[in-house]
Motif scaffolding. Structure first.
Motif, mmCIF file in Angstrom:
data_model
loop_
_atom_site.group_PDB
_atom_site.id
_atom_site.type_symbol
_atom_site.label_atom_id
_atom_site.label_comp_id
_atom_site.label_asym_id
_atom_site.label_seq_id
_atom_site.Cartn_x
_atom_site.Cartn_y
_atom_site.Cartn_z
ATOM 1 N N ARG A 360 0.839 -1.198 0.000
ATOM 2 C CA ARG A 360 0.000 0.000 0.000
ATOM 3 C C ARG A 360 0.874 1.249 0.000
ATOM 4 O O ARG A 360 0.620 2.212 -0.738
ATOM 5 N N ALA A 361 1.937 1.237 0.801
ATOM 6 C CA ALA A 361 2.859 2.372 0.834
ATOM 7 C C ALA A 361 3.604 2.514 -0.496
ATOM 8 O O ALA A 361 3.832 3.633 -0.979
ATOM 9 N N LEU A 362 3.955 1.377 -1.111
ATOM 10 C CA LEU A 362 4.664 1.411 -2.394
ATOM 11 C C LEU A 362 3.775 2.003 -3.490
ATOM 12 O O LEU A 362 4.229 2.833 -4.292
ATOM 13 N N ARG A 363 2.503 1.598 -3.535
ATOM 14 C CA ARG A 363 1.582 2.152 -4.535
ATOM 15 C C ARG A 363 1.397 3.660 -4.331
ATOM 16 O O ARG A 363 1.346 4.420 -5.304
ATOM 17 N N HIS A 364 1.289 4.068 -3.073
ATOM 18 C CA HIS A 364 1.172 5.504 -2.782
ATOM 19 C C HIS A 364 2.395 6.258 -3.294
ATOM 20 O O HIS A 364 2.272 7.342 -3.886
ATOM 21 N N CYS A 365 3.563 5.671 -3.076
ATOM 22 C CA CYS A 365 4.814 6.306 -3.521
ATOM 23 C C CYS A 365 4.855 6.423 -5.047
ATOM 24 O O CYS A 365 5.249 7.449 -5.592
ATOM 25 N N GLU A 366 4.410 5.381 -5.744
ATOM 26 C CA GLU A 366 4.444 5.382 -7.208
ATOM 27 C C GLU A 366 3.460 6.387 -7.795
ATOM 28 O O GLU A 366 3.677 6.912 -8.898
ATOM 29 N N GLN A 367 2.370 6.662 -7.079
ATOM 30 C CA GLN A 367 1.356 7.579 -7.594
ATOM 31 C C GLN A 367 1.719 9.036 -7.366
ATOM 32 O O GLN A 367 1.123 9.925 -7.979
#
Length: 382
Positions: A360-367
């Motif tokens: 979830r944190a990784l997806r937030h970072c990518e967005q």
């Protein structure tokens, strides 16, 4: 009609070789595509000369193309049969014959009697075929189906050129519908060679898959030398059973697909191996770097370092990953990493929940368009 079909087949086989070359970046595919191209040029030129009496002064270039086809055919055979590995002495003999082919190419460029040039080419084809046939027999045990198909292709070619009069292209009474056994034999051989190439490719991929599975069963990723997904899950569950606190950093590479598209699978593999090595250099001996699949990595860190320490570690990894990767004499662009960071027990009490928090944190970072290339699970809304 016959010539049109022949040219179409040769062009199609050449495109097939080029597609394989772009996909796998292997020299065996480049020699195959070149062999098809040289055969196409040679037969187009020879069939054009057959309608002229006497032959035009442009008779040299199709003869040179024939010699180059013979060279590419020899080089293709060396690569397909892996003579360097399975028959090194024979491979050195094959390399030495390239000097003879160079002389033959010069002869074809200056000789005005095309019939004699064709006879020279026929002699070179027979000699190189005998050489490759010995190599195919020696490789038969290690590469059974590719070697058997290669032998079958050479038999077809020898049969065709043996049944072809050398004056067939220069006969004033030549008829377009007259069967050209040599032309048909070359195409048949190239078709069989394409099958041999496909069989070898499937065999190597199956072997690679089996080796990778065996290595991963031991807890190691075969490509990068990092811990495998199975090893990662085993270590994480062990730490959970022991009640040990730890942090998880999930990382992936931005733009990795472009690396594969530009440099082929081998280039992409080199980048992944370099990333795994650089990540391991940034962690302690008790920590673990694992490849979960594709371009996704996981770093298990003993304990729960302060947020600032984890941020500094992510920045060091970003810097290390951004360095160019040397591959095949070239420098490829390094990896642009993103990180999602979670901790046990703060972000979950099972390995699955901790991984989900990090994802979830990784997806937030990518967005994010702006900001750091890392994010913490406890700062991201569920």
């Amino acid at each position: 009609m016959i010539d049109g079909v022949s040219y179409g087949l040769l062009a199609g086989l050449m495109v097939c070789g080029l597609v394989l070359l772009l996909a796998f970046r292997a020299t065996v595919h480049s020699y195959y595509a070149l062999a098809c191209a040289c055969a196409l040029v040679a037969f187009a030129g020879l069939n054009g000369l057959a309608l002229r009496t006497p032959p035009a002064s442009s008779a040299h270039w199709p003869a040179v193309a024939l010699v180059l086809w013979t060279v590419c055919r020899l080089q293709f055979g060396r690569q397909l049969l892996r003579l360097k590995d399975f028959a090194p002495r024979l491979d050195r003999v094959a390399q030495a014959t390239l000097a003879i082919f160079a002389v033959a190419a010069l002869y074809a460029a200056v000789e005005t009697q095309l019939v004699w040039t064709l006879r020279v080419v026929q002699a070179l084809v027979v000699a190189s075929t005998v050489l490759l046939a010995v190599g195919a027999v020696m490789a038969l045990r290690r590469l059974p189906w590719p070697s058997a198909l290669f032998l079958a292709g050479m038999v077809l070619l020898l049969g065709g050129i043996s049944a072809t009069p050398m004056s067939i292209w220069l006969d004033p009474a030549w008829v377009p519908r007259r069967m050209n056994f040599a032309q048909a034999a070359v195409i048949a051989e190239l078709l069989v060679f394409a099958a041999a190439m496909g069989v070898r490719l499937r065999t190597e991929q199956a072997l690679e898959t089996r080796v990778q599975r065996k290595v991963e069963d031991l807890g190691t990723d075969a490509l990068t030398g990092a811990t495998s997904r199975a090893g990662f899950e085993s270590r994480g569950k062990d730490w959970l059973r022991e009640g040990r606190p730890f942090s998880l950093m999930l990382a992936d590479l931005n733009g990795f697909r472009r690396v594969n598209e530009r440099h082929g699978r081998a280039g992409g593999d080199a980048v992944l191996a370099a990333m795994a090595r650089r990540l391991r250099q940034q962690v302690r001996a008790d920590d673990m770097v694992a490849r979960l699949g594709g371009d996704e990595f996981a770093i298990l860190l003993v304990g729960t370092p302060a947020r600032q320490k984890l941020a500094e570690m992510a920045i060091r990894m970003l810097t290390a990953g951004a360095r160019p990767v040397e591959h095949d004499g070239r420098l490829l662009a390094g990896g642009e990493l993103n990180f999602g960071i979670a901790s046990h027990p703060a972000d979950g009490d099972t390995l699955e929940s901790i991984v989900q928090a990090a994802e979830r944190a990784l997806r937030h970072c990518e967005q994010q368009r702006m900001g750091p290339a890392y994010a913490f699970a406890n700062e991201v809304a569920s």
